[in-house]
Design a protein around this motif. Structure first.
Motif, short mmCIF file in Angstrom:
data_model
loop_
_atom_site.label_atom_id
_atom_site.label_comp_id
_atom_site.label_asym_id
_atom_site.label_seq_id
_atom_site.Cartn_x
_atom_site.Cartn_y
_atom_site.Cartn_z
N VAL A 11 32.84 -14.84 -16.79
CA VAL A 11 33.47 -14.87 -15.86
C VAL A 11 32.76 -16.71 -15.67
CG1 VAL A 11 33.49 -15.14 -13.96
CG2 VAL A 11 33.58 -12.67 -15.09
N PRO A 12 33.96 -17.62 -16.20
CA PRO A 12 32.98 -18.76 -15.65
C PRO A 12 34.03 -19.58 -14.19
CG PRO A 12 35.59 -18.79 -17.64
CD PRO A 12 34.72 -17.61 -17.23
N VAL A 13 33.30 -20.12 -13.31
CA VAL A 13 33.87 -19.96 -12.21
C VAL A 13 32.93 -21.83 -11.81
CG1 VAL A 13 34.12 -17.89 -11.39
CG2 VAL A 13 32.32 -19.21 -10.79
N PHE A 14 33.34 -21.62 -10.70
CA PHE A 14 33.16 -23.40 -10.18
C PHE A 14 32.10 -23.17 -8.92
CE2 PHE A 14 34.89 -26.70 -13.11
CZ PHE A 14 36.25 -25.72 -13.08
N GLU A 15 31.77 -24.11 -8.74
CA GLU A 15 30.69 -23.55 -7.40
C GLU A 15 31.48 -23.75 -6.08
OE1 GLU A 15 27.46 -27.07 -7.18
OE2 GLU A 15 26.44 -25.65 -6.28
N GLU A 16 30.73 -22.93 -5.34
CA GLU A 16 32.01 -22.51 -3.88
C GLU A 16 33.06 -21.71 -4.20
OE1 GLU A 16 31.62 -26.25 -1.69
OE2 GLU A 16 29.24 -26.52 -1.42
N ALA A 17 32.78 -21.11 -5.58
CA ALA A 17 34.39 -20.81 -5.58
C ALA A 17 34.06 -18.61 -4.84
CB ALA A 17 35.00 -20.73 -7.32
N PRO A 18 34.95 -18.10 -4.92
CA PRO A 18 34.23 -16.90 -4.38
C PRO A 18 34.88 -15.98 -6.03
CG PRO A 18 36.99 -16.58 -3.82
CD PRO A 18 36.18 -18.31 -4.53
N VAL A 19 33.54 -14.96 -6.50
CA VAL A 19 34.02 -14.66 -7.74
C VAL A 19 33.91 -12.85 -7.86
CG1 VAL A 19 31.56 -14.26 -7.89
CG2 VAL A 19 32.62 -14.18 -9.86
N GLU A 20 34.41 -12.16 -8.79
CA GLU A 20 34.72 -10.93 -8.53
C GLU A 20 34.61 -9.81 -9.83
OE1 GLU A 20 37.68 -7.37 -6.69
OE2 GLU A 20 37.70 -8.18 -8.47
N ILE A 83 25.02 -22.49 -8.29
CA ILE A 83 24.87 -23.38 -9.60
C ILE A 83 23.68 -21.75 -10.18
CG2 ILE A 83 23.07 -24.92 -10.95
CD1 ILE A 83 26.36 -25.40 -10.68
N SER A 84 22.64 -21.47 -9.24
CA SER A 84 21.58 -20.47 -9.40
C SER A 84 21.98 -19.19 -9.75
CB SER A 84 20.57 -20.80 -8.27
OG SER A 84 20.44 -20.32 -6.69
N ASP A 85 23.34 -18.53 -9.34
CA ASP A 85 23.72 -17.77 -9.54
C ASP A 85 24.48 -16.84 -11.22
OD1 ASP A 85 25.87 -17.27 -6.45
OD2 ASP A 85 23.06 -16.80 -6.94
N THR A 86 24.26 -17.86 -11.82
CA THR A 86 24.58 -17.90 -13.10
C THR A 86 23.51 -16.96 -14.24
OG1 THR A 86 25.63 -20.33 -13.13
CG2 THR A 86 24.42 -19.86 -15.71
N ALA A 87 23.79 -16.23 -14.46
CA ALA A 87 23.19 -15.04 -15.30
C ALA A 87 23.90 -13.67 -15.45
CB ALA A 87 22.33 -14.27 -13.66
N GLU A 88 23.38 -13.03 -16.19
CA GLU A 88 24.22 -12.12 -16.46
C GLU A 88 24.07 -10.69 -15.99
OE1 GLU A 88 23.52 -10.72 -21.22
OE2 GLU A 88 26.00 -9.79 -21.41
N TYR A 89 24.87 -10.10 -16.03
CA TYR A 89 25.28 -9.07 -14.85
C TYR A 89 25.56 -7.24 -15.38
CZ TYR A 89 24.69 -12.87 -11.47
OH TYR A 89 24.05 -13.81 -10.07
N PHE A 90 24.59 -6.77 -15.19
CA PHE A 90 24.68 -5.52 -15.57
C PHE A 90 25.13 -4.12 -14.51
CE2 PHE A 90 23.84 -6.05 -20.37
CZ PHE A 90 23.29 -7.29 -20.32
N CYS A 91 26.52 -3.36 -14.72
CA CYS A 91 26.67 -2.23 -13.59
C CYS A 91 25.81 -1.54 -14.40
CB CYS A 91 27.96 -2.24 -13.50
SG CYS A 91 28.82 -0.75 -12.18
N ALA A 92 25.27 -0.22 -13.72
CA ALA A 92 25.27 1.15 -14.26
C ALA A 92 25.97 2.36 -13.72
CB ALA A 92 23.78 0.87 -14.50
N VAL A 93 25.04 2.95 -14.43
CA VAL A 93 25.85 4.82 -13.55
C VAL A 93 25.32 6.03 -13.27
CG1 VAL A 93 27.30 5.12 -15.20
CG2 VAL A 93 27.93 6.55 -12.96
N SER A 94 24.03 6.62 -12.82
CA SER A 94 22.83 7.40 -12.76
C SER A 94 24.20 9.37 -12.58
CB SER A 94 21.88 7.84 -12.74
OG SER A 94 21.30 8.54 -12.59
#
Lengths: 116, 112
Positions: A11-20, A83-94
Motif C-alpha cells: 500500500v503506497p500512500v502520500f504523507e498526511e493521507a489516510p490509510v486503511e 514517513i515514519s509509519d513506513t513498515a510491514e504490518y501483520f494481522c494475526a488471530v488466535s
C-alpha cells in the motif's frame, strides 16, 4: 483452523493521507485479533490487540482497528500517516478458548510505504 | 528493558550442517515460539513450547527440532541444513493468558 487474509500486499500512500490496511479472518470459534508492525531489519512489535470489550481499539501512535464479527474483519486505519509509519504490518488471530493453545496465526503482511 | 535475545543476527551455514539457533528471554514467560518469515508468505509457526521440557509442533516442523531445558531458553535445531531453510527466523515469547508476543530481532540464516 484459523486463517488470516491481508488483502493488499503493498500500500503506497502520500504523507498526511489516510490509510486503511485490510484484514479478514476465518475461524469457527471466537477469536482474539492483533496487529503487529515490523520496521526494516527489526523484529515484530505489537501495535494493538482486541481481546474483548469495545470493538474499537487504539494504539499509542494514532492507529486504530475495529473488530467486525459479522464481516470477520479487523481493518487497521490511521487518519494521517507519517514517513515514519513506513513498515510491514501483520494481522494475526488466535482462538479465544483453545484450552491453553495461545499460538498466533499470521497473515502474509502488508507493506506500507509513505511517500513525501 | 525486557527483551527476547537471539544469539546471532546473521548466520551462513553449509548444506548438511547441524545448526543451532538460540533464543533467550528475560521476562519469565511461560510460552516461547519459533517462526520463520519468508517474503510473500508471512510468518509460519515451526515449534512452540508452553513449559520447560515441553514442545509442540507448529505448521511446518519438518527438518527442525527444538529444545527447552530452562524456562528462559528455547533453541531451534536444524538437523541437516538445506538450502530451502534459508530464511529469517524469529523467536517470540509470551506470558500465559497474555497473548501479547515479544519478538526477538531475528536471525537471517543463509544455507549454501
Amino acid at each position: 483452523a484459523q486463517s488470516v487474509t491481508q488483502l493488499d500486499s503493498q500500500v503506497p500512500v502520500f504523507e498526511e493521507a489516510p490509510v486503511e490496511l485490510r484484514c479478514n479472518y476465518s475461524s469457527s470459534v471466537s477469536v482474539y485479533l492483533f496487529w503487529y508492525v515490523q520496521y526494516p531489519n527489526q523484529g515484530l512489535q505489537l501495535l494493538l490487540k482486541y481481546l474483548s470489550g469495545s470493538t474499537l481499539v487504539e494504539s499509542i501512535n494514532g492507529f486504530e482497528a475495529e473488530f467486525n464479527k459479522s464481516q470477520t474483519s479487523f481493518h487497521l486505519r490511521k487518519p494521517s500517516v507519517h514517513i515514519s509509519d513506513t513498515a510491514e504490518y501483520f494481522c494475526a488471530v488466535s482462538e479465544s478458548d483453545a484450552g491453553g493453545s495461545e499460538k498466533l496465526v499470521f497473515g502474509k503482511g502488508t507493506k506500507l510505504t509513505v511517500n513525501p | 528493558d525486557v527483551k527476547v535475545t537471539q544469539s546471532s543476527r546473521y548466520l551462513v551455514k553449509r548444506t548438511g550442517e547441524k545448526v543451532f539457533l538460540e533464543c533467550v528471554q528475560d521476562m519469565d514467560h511461560e510460552n516461547m515460539f519459533w517462526y520463520r518469515q519468508d517474503p510473500g508468505l508471512g510468518l509460519r509457526l515451526i515449534y512452540f513450547s508452553y513449559d520447560v521440557k515441553m514442545k509442540e509442533k507448529g505448521d511446518i516442523p519438518e527438518g527442525y527440532s527444538v529444545s527447552r531445558e530452562k524456562k528462559e531458553r528455547f533453541s531451534l535445531i536444524l538437523e541437516s541444513a538445506s538450502t530451502n531453510q534459508t530464511s529469517m527466523y524469529l523467536c517470540a515469547s509470551s506470558s500465559a493468558g497474555n497473548y501479547g508476543y515479544t519478538f526477538g530481532s531475528g536471525t537471517r540464516l543463509t544455507v549454501v
